[in-house]
Scaffold this active site. Structure first.
Site, PDB file in Angstrom:
ATOM      1  N   THR A 183       1.573   1.367  -0.664  1.00  0.00           N
ATOM      2  CA  THR A 183       2.807   1.229  -1.446  1.00  0.00           C
ATOM      3  C   THR A 183       2.731  -0.060  -2.258  1.00  0.00           C
ATOM      4  O   THR A 183       2.752  -1.160  -1.703  1.00  0.00           O
ATOM      5  CB  THR A 183       4.047   1.169  -0.527  1.00  0.00           C
ATOM      6  OG1 THR A 183       4.064   2.324   0.300  1.00  0.00           O
ATOM      7  CG2 THR A 183       5.326   1.113  -1.357  1.00  0.00           C
ATOM      8  N   LYS A 258       8.083   6.150  -4.863  1.00  0.00           N
ATOM      9  CA  LYS A 258       8.004   5.595  -3.504  1.00  0.00           C
ATOM     10  C   LYS A 258       8.962   4.408  -3.347  1.00  0.00           C
ATOM     11  O   LYS A 258       9.632   4.268  -2.320  1.00  0.00           O
ATOM     12  CB  LYS A 258       6.545   5.173  -3.222  1.00  0.00           C
ATOM     13  CG  LYS A 258       6.331   4.452  -1.916  1.00  0.00           C
ATOM     14  CD  LYS A 258       6.686   5.302  -0.712  1.00  0.00           C
ATOM     15  CE  LYS A 258       6.591   4.502   0.580  1.00  0.00           C
ATOM     16  NZ  LYS A 258       7.197   5.194   1.718  1.00  0.00           N
ATOM     17  N   LYS A 326       8.966  -6.062   1.443  1.00  0.00           N
ATOM     18  CA  LYS A 326       8.107  -6.002   0.239  1.00  0.00           C
ATOM     19  C   LYS A 326       8.565  -4.853  -0.676  1.00  0.00           C
ATOM     20  O   LYS A 326       8.678  -5.017  -1.894  1.00  0.00           O
ATOM     21  CB  LYS A 326       6.651  -5.801   0.708  1.00  0.00           C
ATOM     22  CG  LYS A 326       5.602  -5.546  -0.362  1.00  0.00           C
ATOM     23  CD  LYS A 326       5.112  -4.105  -0.431  1.00  0.00           C
ATOM     24  CE  LYS A 326       4.569  -3.538   0.849  1.00  0.00           C
ATOM     25  NZ  LYS A 326       4.175  -2.124   0.768  1.00  0.00           N
TER      26      LYS A 326
HETATM   27  N1  LIG Z   1       3.873   1.959   8.536  1.00  0.00           N
HETATM   28  C1  LIG Z   1       4.586   2.833   7.854  1.00  0.00           C
HETATM   29  O1  LIG Z   1       5.488   3.480   8.404  1.00  0.00           O
HETATM   30  C2  LIG Z   1       4.326   3.100   6.397  1.00  0.00           C
HETATM   31  C3  LIG Z   1       3.644   2.209   5.606  1.00  0.00           C
HETATM   32  N2  LIG Z   1       3.461   2.490   4.274  1.00  0.00           N
HETATM   33  C4  LIG Z   1       2.738   1.576   3.409  1.00  0.00           C
HETATM   34  O2  LIG Z   1       1.369   1.759   3.701  1.00  0.00           O
HETATM   35  C5  LIG Z   1       0.655   0.518   3.582  1.00  0.00           C
HETATM   36  C6  LIG Z   1      -0.025   0.198   4.906  1.00  0.00           C
HETATM   37  O3  LIG Z   1       0.972   0.150   5.888  1.00  0.00           O
HETATM   38  P1  LIG Z   1       0.608  -0.045   7.447  1.00  0.00           P
HETATM   39  O4  LIG Z   1      -0.596   0.714   7.801  1.00  0.00           O
HETATM   40  O5  LIG Z   1       1.865   0.175   8.158  1.00  0.00           O
HETATM   41  O6  LIG Z   1       0.291  -1.608   7.438  1.00  0.00           O
HETATM   42  P2  LIG Z   1      -0.582  -2.479   8.429  1.00  0.00           P
HETATM   43  O7  LIG Z   1      -0.030  -3.843   8.259  1.00  0.00           O
HETATM   44  O8  LIG Z   1      -0.648  -1.882   9.777  1.00  0.00           O
HETATM   45  O9  LIG Z   1      -2.049  -2.388   7.787  1.00  0.00           O
HETATM   46  C7  LIG Z   1      -2.352  -3.063   6.614  1.00  0.00           C
HETATM   47  C8  LIG Z   1      -3.797  -2.866   6.249  1.00  0.00           C
HETATM   48  O10 LIG Z   1      -4.085  -3.666   5.117  1.00  0.00           O
HETATM   49  C9  LIG Z   1      -5.208  -4.502   5.431  1.00  0.00           C
HETATM   50  N3  LIG Z   1      -5.096  -5.767   4.719  1.00  0.00           N
HETATM   51  C10 LIG Z   1      -4.058  -6.607   4.664  1.00  0.00           C
HETATM   52  N4  LIG Z   1      -4.332  -7.669   3.857  1.00  0.00           N
HETATM   53  C11 LIG Z   1      -5.603  -7.482   3.425  1.00  0.00           C
HETATM   54  C12 LIG Z   1      -6.439  -8.215   2.550  1.00  0.00           C
HETATM   55  N5  LIG Z   1      -6.038  -9.345   1.971  1.00  0.00           N
HETATM   56  N6  LIG Z   1      -7.668  -7.734   2.316  1.00  0.00           N
HETATM   57  C13 LIG Z   1      -8.085  -6.583   2.873  1.00  0.00           C
HETATM   58  N7  LIG Z   1      -7.327  -5.834   3.697  1.00  0.00           N
HETATM   59  C14 LIG Z   1      -6.088  -6.275   3.962  1.00  0.00           C
HETATM   60  C15 LIG Z   1      -5.139  -4.698   6.916  1.00  0.00           C
HETATM   61  O11 LIG Z   1      -6.394  -5.146   7.409  1.00  0.00           O
HETATM   62  P3  LIG Z   1      -6.495  -5.936   8.807  1.00  0.00           P
HETATM   63  O12 LIG Z   1      -6.531  -4.884   9.871  1.00  0.00           O
HETATM   64  O13 LIG Z   1      -7.743  -6.708   8.690  1.00  0.00           O
HETATM   65  O14 LIG Z   1      -5.271  -6.803   8.907  1.00  0.00           O
HETATM   66  C16 LIG Z   1      -4.775  -3.288   7.351  1.00  0.00           C
HETATM   67  O15 LIG Z   1      -5.886  -2.453   7.309  1.00  0.00           O
HETATM   68  C17 LIG Z   1       1.698  -0.500   3.144  1.00  0.00           C
HETATM   69  O16 LIG Z   1       1.664  -0.588   1.743  1.00  0.00           O
HETATM   70  C18 LIG Z   1       3.011   0.114   3.607  1.00  0.00           C
HETATM   71  O17 LIG Z   1       4.105  -0.330   2.837  1.00  0.00           O
HETATM   72  C19 LIG Z   1       3.882   3.671   3.720  1.00  0.00           C
HETATM   73  C20 LIG Z   1       4.534   4.582   4.479  1.00  0.00           C
HETATM   74  C21 LIG Z   1       4.842   4.368   5.863  1.00  0.00           C
HETATM   75  O1  LIG Z   2       7.350   3.539   3.891  1.00  0.00           O
HETATM   76  C1  LIG Z   2       7.806   3.874   4.966  1.00  0.00           C
HETATM   77  C2  LIG Z   2       8.155   5.226   5.295  1.00  0.00           C
HETATM   78  O2  LIG Z   2       8.633   5.489   6.421  1.00  0.00           O
HETATM   79  O3  LIG Z   2       7.984   6.103   4.437  1.00  0.00           O
END
Ligand SMILES: NC(=O)C1=CN([C@@H]2O[C@H](COP(=O)(O)OP(=O)(O)OC[C@H]3O[C@@H](n4cnc5c(N)ncnc54)[C@H](OP(=O)(O)O)[C@@H]3O)[C@@H](O)[C@H]2O)C=CC1
Ligand SMILES: O=CC(=O)O
Length: 382
Positions: A183, A258, A326
């Site tokens: 996102t 989104k 965010k």
């Molecule tokens: N959780 C949810 O319910 C939902 C989330 N989203 C969106 O999906 C995306 C991921 O969410 P989610 O999986 O929950 O988040 P997490 O925080 O669990 O995972 C984030 C990921 O991004 C990586 N990351 C963060 N910073 C960096 C960087 N500087 N360089 C490289 N890799 C990086 C992390 O790596 P590392 O493991 O090394 O930290 C990890 O793989 C977000 O944009 C979120 O808004 C969308 C729908 C639902």
């Molecule tokens: O981005 C979060 C979700 O639940 O969708």
């Protein structure tokens, strides 16, 4: 009658059998008016139901059978048969957080050849143990795969992984595709699009609606925009990871959709939090409030799934609060760009900022309720 038969070569044994069957049908049925129907039946025989796609290593990508007589200058009809094109066989997945891990796992469990990378390598281990390949940079993943998915935290990490040092763009090129399911805001997505497209590869933004459980259950909703050809190519994979998909046109539209959805969700959760605390303060049982809400017109699944734990001040993380804040921040930027007033989202955003400042960033976004409790209100007013 003239016949055009397009044969694909890089295909599975089953699809090869289908080709042979269709060749036979073309030879024996050229004069038959039911040729097109017969060919469609053959397709159904091979792929009897959408769920059977998941048991095949590849799903049918394109099935198009047309009578091209109308466009032919000849008076006799012409038949064009396009044999199913298998989707790309090597899939990369960058970013194995709360969402990326179950999404990649669903691909692996469906027999897809998946190569993973994550900044913190240890998160790759469970998937490697289940058959995933590993590469040590986004560039190497992109270079070794046909399409690469990316599920990163925020605009900065999505941009870094896409076109930073050892970023995916370095490994992209003609015939490849990059699908960003993080996102982010439209501007970031357009920037990524520009870098990927400059290599000759295709780009699709495809943020998802749905949280940890829908990701585990393959029930996400994809909000896609960008190259339509890539959308078609990766549709079988989107169907494995999700329950529905929307194609919204130009890059930026998926991101905007989104952000609007999550702006609504963030405000809903803040309002629900106020209701839970108010009900308790006036002597009502908040559990009964959750029940009443769940039976009425304002019911939303998140109220009944998160309400009971919120009442106990427990916030097991499905959607990290920092990501919800965010999304609100980015949605407010989107609203600002078109001078749309969004006072409710702006107020909600302040609550999430308070929650973050009290160390709740990595808790579930339902922890926003804490910022309305008197201990936090007092410290904010001091
Ligand atoms: N959780 C949810 O319910 C939902 C989330 N989203 C969106 O999906 C995306 C991921 O969410 P989610 O999986 O929950 O988040 P997490 O925080 O669990 O995972 C984030 C990921 O991004 C990586 N990351 C963060 N910073 C960096 C960087 N500087 N360089 C490289 N890799 C990086 C992390 O790596 P590392 O493991 O090394 O930290 C990890 O793989 C977000 O944009 C979120 O808004 C969308 C729908 C639902
Ligand atoms: O981005 C979060 C979700 O639940 O969708």
């Amino acid at each position: 009658m003239s016949v055009c038969l397009i044969i694909q070569h890089n295909i599975t044994t089953e699809q090869r059998e289908l080709q042979m069957r269709l060749c036979f049908k073309l030879q024996s049925s050229l004069s038959s008016s039911s040729l097109v129907a017969d060919m469609a039946m053959s397709m159904r025989f091979l792929y009897p139901s959408p769920s059977s796609f998941h048991h095949h290593r590849f799903s049918p990508h394109t099935i198009a059978i047309s009578n091209a007589a109308a466009s032919s200058s000849s008076s006799s009809p012409q038949v064009a048969a396009v044999i199913p094109t298998p989707p790309p066989s090597r899939v990369g997945f960058l970013g194995l957080g709360i969402m990326g891990t179950p999404m990649a796992l669903n691909l692996i469990n469906s027999g897809v050849d998946v190569t993973v990378w994550n900044r913190t390598k240890s998160k790759c281990e469970p998937l490697i143990n289940l058959g995933a390949k590993y590469k040590s940079s986004p560039e190497e993943v992109a270079a070794s795969c046909d399409v690469t998915f990316a599920m990163l935290a925020d605009p900065q990490s999505a941009a870094d992984v896409a076109f930073g040092k050892q970023g995916a763009a370095n490994g992209m090129g003609p015939g490849k595709g990059y699908v960003d399911v993080s996102t982010v805001d439209g501007e970031t997505s357009k920037l990524i699009n520009g870098h990927i497209k400059s290599t000759g590869a295709l780009f699709l933004e495809a943020p998802v609606s749905g949280s940890k459980k829908p990701a585990e259950d393959g029930q996400l909703i994809f909000l896609t925009a960008g190259d339509k050809d890539l959308y078609e190519t990766v549709s079988p994979f989107l169907d494995i990871m999700g329950k529905s998909k929307f194609y919204l046109g130009d890059v930026g539209n998926g991101a905007a959709m989104k952000l609007v959805v999550n702006m609504i969700m963030g405000s809903m959760m803040a309002s629900f939090s106020e209701g839970l605390l108010l009900s308790e303060k006036v002597g009502l049982d908040p559990k009964v409030l959750v029940e009443v809400v769940s039976q009425g017109a304002i019911n939303a699944p998140m109220y009944s799934t998160k309400g009971p734990s919120m009442i106990q001040s427990l916030y097991p993380t499905a959607f990290p609060l920092k990501h919800q804040q965010k999304d609100l921040r980015l949605a407010l930027g989107l609203a600002e760009s078109v001078s749309q007033p969004t006072p409710i989202a702006a107020a909600a955003n302040e609550l999430y900022k308070v929650a973050k400042s009290h160390g709740l960033s990595d808790q579930d976004f339902s922890a926003v309720i804490e910022s309305l409790k008197s201990k936090f209100q007092k410290s904010e007013n001091q």
